[in-house]
Design a protein around this motif. Structure first.
Motif, PDB file in Angstrom:
ATOM      1  N   ARG A 121       0.802  -1.227   0.000  1.00 34.81           N
ATOM      2  CA  ARG A 121       0.000   0.000   0.000  1.00 34.81           C
ATOM      3  C   ARG A 121       0.836   1.279   0.000  1.00 34.81           C
ATOM      4  NH1 ARG A 121      -5.073   1.851   0.595  1.00 34.81           N
ATOM      5  NH2 ARG A 121      -5.494   3.634   1.948  1.00 34.81           N
ATOM      6  N   PRO A 122       1.915   1.375   0.773  1.00 32.47           N
ATOM      7  CA  PRO A 122       2.692   2.619   0.724  1.00 32.47           C
ATOM      8  C   PRO A 122       3.184   2.959  -0.684  1.00 32.47           C
ATOM      9  CG  PRO A 122       3.299   1.349   2.659  1.00 32.47           C
ATOM     10  CD  PRO A 122       2.412   0.465   1.831  1.00 32.47           C
ATOM     11  N   ALA A 123       3.645   1.954  -1.423  1.00 35.64           N
ATOM     12  CA  ALA A 123       4.120   2.209  -2.780  1.00 35.64           C
ATOM     13  C   ALA A 123       2.970   2.586  -3.705  1.00 35.64           C
ATOM     14  CB  ALA A 123       4.850   0.981  -3.313  1.00 35.64           C
ATOM     15  N   LYS A 124       1.841   1.939  -3.536  1.00 41.30           N
ATOM     16  CA  LYS A 124       0.676   2.254  -4.368  1.00 41.30           C
ATOM     17  C   LYS A 124       0.214   3.694  -4.131  1.00 41.30           C
ATOM     18  CE  LYS A 124      -1.312  -2.450  -4.457  1.00 41.30           C
ATOM     19  NZ  LYS A 124      -2.440  -3.274  -3.946  1.00 41.30           N
ATOM     20  N   LEU A 125       0.133   4.098  -2.869  1.00 42.99           N
ATOM     21  CA  LEU A 125      -0.342   5.448  -2.559  1.00 42.99           C
ATOM     22  C   LEU A 125       0.650   6.503  -3.026  1.00 42.99           C
ATOM     23  CD1 LEU A 125      -1.890   4.994   1.005  1.00 42.99           C
ATOM     24  CD2 LEU A 125      -3.084   5.183  -1.192  1.00 42.99           C
ATOM     25  N   ALA A 126       1.948   6.198  -2.909  1.00 42.10           N
ATOM     26  CA  ALA A 126       2.949   7.157  -3.370  1.00 42.10           C
ATOM     27  C   ALA A 126       2.815   7.402  -4.863  1.00 42.10           C
ATOM     28  CB  ALA A 126       4.352   6.644  -3.036  1.00 42.10           C
ATOM     29  N   GLU A 127       2.545   6.365  -5.620  1.00 48.49           N
ATOM     30  CA  GLU A 127       2.358   6.540  -7.053  1.00 48.49           C
ATOM     31  C   GLU A 127       1.076   7.307  -7.355  1.00 48.49           C
ATOM     32  OE1 GLU A 127       2.929   3.471 -10.539  1.00 48.49           O
ATOM     33  OE2 GLU A 127       0.857   3.468  -9.870  1.00 48.49           O
ATOM     34  N   LEU A 128       0.018   6.992  -6.621  1.00 43.99           N
ATOM     35  CA  LEU A 128      -1.255   7.667  -6.852  1.00 43.99           C
ATOM     36  C   LEU A 128      -1.148   9.161  -6.562  1.00 43.99           C
ATOM     37  CD1 LEU A 128      -4.032   6.585  -7.746  1.00 43.99           C
ATOM     38  CD2 LEU A 128      -4.659   6.434  -5.336  1.00 43.99           C
ATOM     39  N   ASP A 129      -0.310   9.528  -5.602  1.00 43.24           N
ATOM     40  CA  ASP A 129      -0.148  10.935  -5.222  1.00 43.24           C
ATOM     41  C   ASP A 129       0.984  11.639  -5.962  1.00 43.24           C
ATOM     42  OD1 ASP A 129      -2.206  10.685  -3.405  1.00 43.24           O
ATOM     43  OD2 ASP A 129      -0.886  10.186  -1.721  1.00 43.24           O
ATOM     44  N   ALA A 130       1.626  10.959  -6.909  1.00 42.32           N
ATOM     45  CA  ALA A 130       2.790  11.526  -7.596  1.00 42.32           C
ATOM     46  C   ALA A 130       2.378  12.658  -8.536  1.00 42.32           C
ATOM     47  CB  ALA A 130       3.504  10.436  -8.385  1.00 42.32           C
ATOM     48  N   PRO A 131       3.280  13.612  -8.798  1.00 40.39           N
ATOM     49  CA  PRO A 131       2.983  14.699  -9.742  1.00 40.39           C
ATOM     50  C   PRO A 131       2.601  14.197 -11.132  1.00 40.39           C
ATOM     51  CG  PRO A 131       5.005  15.170  -8.517  1.00 40.39           C
ATOM     52  CD  PRO A 131       4.614  13.764  -8.175  1.00 40.39           C
TER      53      PRO A 131
END
Length: 394
Positions: A121-131
């Motif tokens: 989940r941390p990696a998924k959310l980081a991608e979803l919130d990426a510029p």
């Protein structure tokens, strides 16, 4: 399947092969990523260390006797493969079982405090919130004024190329996202999709959309579904996702909710799409299906009867991504010119594959295309994530 004898299923026992690299390099990298992603305690760290030793130097071990899915995995071949090297059993099976053992190591299936916590989940959310996600969503504003058919083509290709957003793939190929995508598809049956998704009023038919990755791939898939529903191409979309975390970034129901929240919170046209999709979920025109077979270590020709009936009743099934493609055509090293229609003849209804190439398996290419790709890139075109295809069997 074709009349000619099928080649053997892929395994990872050949050093230097792509499957061997996944088992020997990608899986240890995934264990390291998971170890650092969440504040797991010593027990989980020890379990991850044991899994690392097992999958690189040891043998496949059975599930604990009290595992909730013990019987299912035994049906899927665990009794046959237990005690053997991870590298000598079918590659598809070995990969899938690795993720099952990873979930056990982090306590995902419980009971315990980490039950139900997605280790990816941390990696998924980081991608979803990426510029980059903001930039892709902003592009919807410019698309809004274009004709409906043009929007449809753009969203179809957005769904196709969104398949490059694969966290597990990028773990073993750090330069994947920087490499430019080849604009020409290695196979393009997109014109064959139009009759299957012709507009009608009232809209009829069901599209089964078999998702692959969460985040920056799932959002384009949802946008395509919203377009098809809004313009009468289908009456209903069934989004097939994984029942548990799988292959690092594969989409689960929780990831669908995260993607919808990301859309509805965005400015401009993206929020409109998000609201329409949220409404479609609540009225049942968009539904989510998480069948256990979605995370099975088997090709689709071994799907259970209930899933076969669902696909048979659909107007069209679209499968997304590399893993679904491997499962669709059997995860065998077919000659690249083997007709796609032949290897998918068993499928119970019309089926389309949208895929960027990230493994060796491919079918349905012309001799000229294969020769040109081999001459220009040797075999790298098969695994680099820079080439894509749209294939359809009606």
């Amino acid at each position: 399947m074709p009349d000619t004898p099928a080649p053997p299923v892929l395994t990872g026992d050949e050093p230097g092969s792509f499957p061997h690299g996944v088992l020997a390099e990608r899986h240890p990298a995934i264990i390291r990523q998971v170890r650092d992603a969440l504040p797991y305690g010593p027990d989980v760290h020890r379990a991850l260390d044991a899994l690392l030793a097992s999958c690189t130097e040891g043998v496949i071990e059975p599930l604990p006797a009290d595992a909730h899915d013990q019987d299912r995995w035994r049906t899927w071949g665990l009794d046959t493969y237990a005690g053997r090297s991870w590298f000598e059993v079918p590659w598809l099976w070995s990969e899938s079982y690795f993720y099952r053992r990873l979930l056990h190591a982090v306590g995902y299936s419980g009971p315990g405090p980490w039950q139900g916590v997605d280790p990816f989940r941390p990696a998924k959310l980081a991608e979803l919130d990426a510029p980059e996600t903001d930039e892709e969503l902003a592009a919807l504003d410019g698309l809004a004024a274009r004709p409906v058919e043009e929007r449809g083509r753009a969203l179809l290709h957005g769904s196709l190329w969104g398949n490059r957003a694969d966290l597990g793939f990028r773990l073993s190929d750090a330069g994947a996202e920087e490499r430019a995508a080849a604009p020409a598809l290695v196979a393009d049956d997109s014109e064959a999709l139009h009759p299957l998704l012709a507009p009608s009023r009232p809209a009829t038919g069901t599209l089964c959309l078999v998702a692959d990755n969460a985040g920056r791939e799932l959002i384009p898939d949802l946008l395509l579904a919203a377009h098809l529903l809004a313009h009468g191409r289908v009456a209903r979309v069934v989004l097939h996702v994984k029942p548990c975390p799988y292959y690092v970034s594969d989409a689960t129901t929780a990831d669908v909710v995260d993607a919808l929240r990301r859309l509805t919170a965005a400015p401009g046209e993206a929020a409109s799409y998000g609201r329409r999709l949220w409404a479609a979920m609540t009225d049942g025109t968009l539904t989510v299906r998480a069948h256990p077979f979605a995370a099975a270590p088997l090709p689709y020709d071994r799907m259970p009867d209930d899933l076969r009936a669902e696909f048979a009743a659909a107007t069209l099934t679209i499968t997304k991504g590399d893993l679904n493609y491997r499962r669709l055509v059997g995860d065998r090293p077919w000659p690249a010119t083997t007709p796609f229609a032949d290897v998918t003849a068993y499928f119970p209804g019309p089926v389309a594959a949208l895929r960027t190439l990230k493994s060796d398996v491919v079918t349905g290419l012309s001799e000229d295309t294969e020769a040109a790709l081999d001459a220009a890139e040797d075999g790298r075109w098969r695994t680099g994530g820079t080439h894509a295809l749209i294939q359809v069997r009606t």
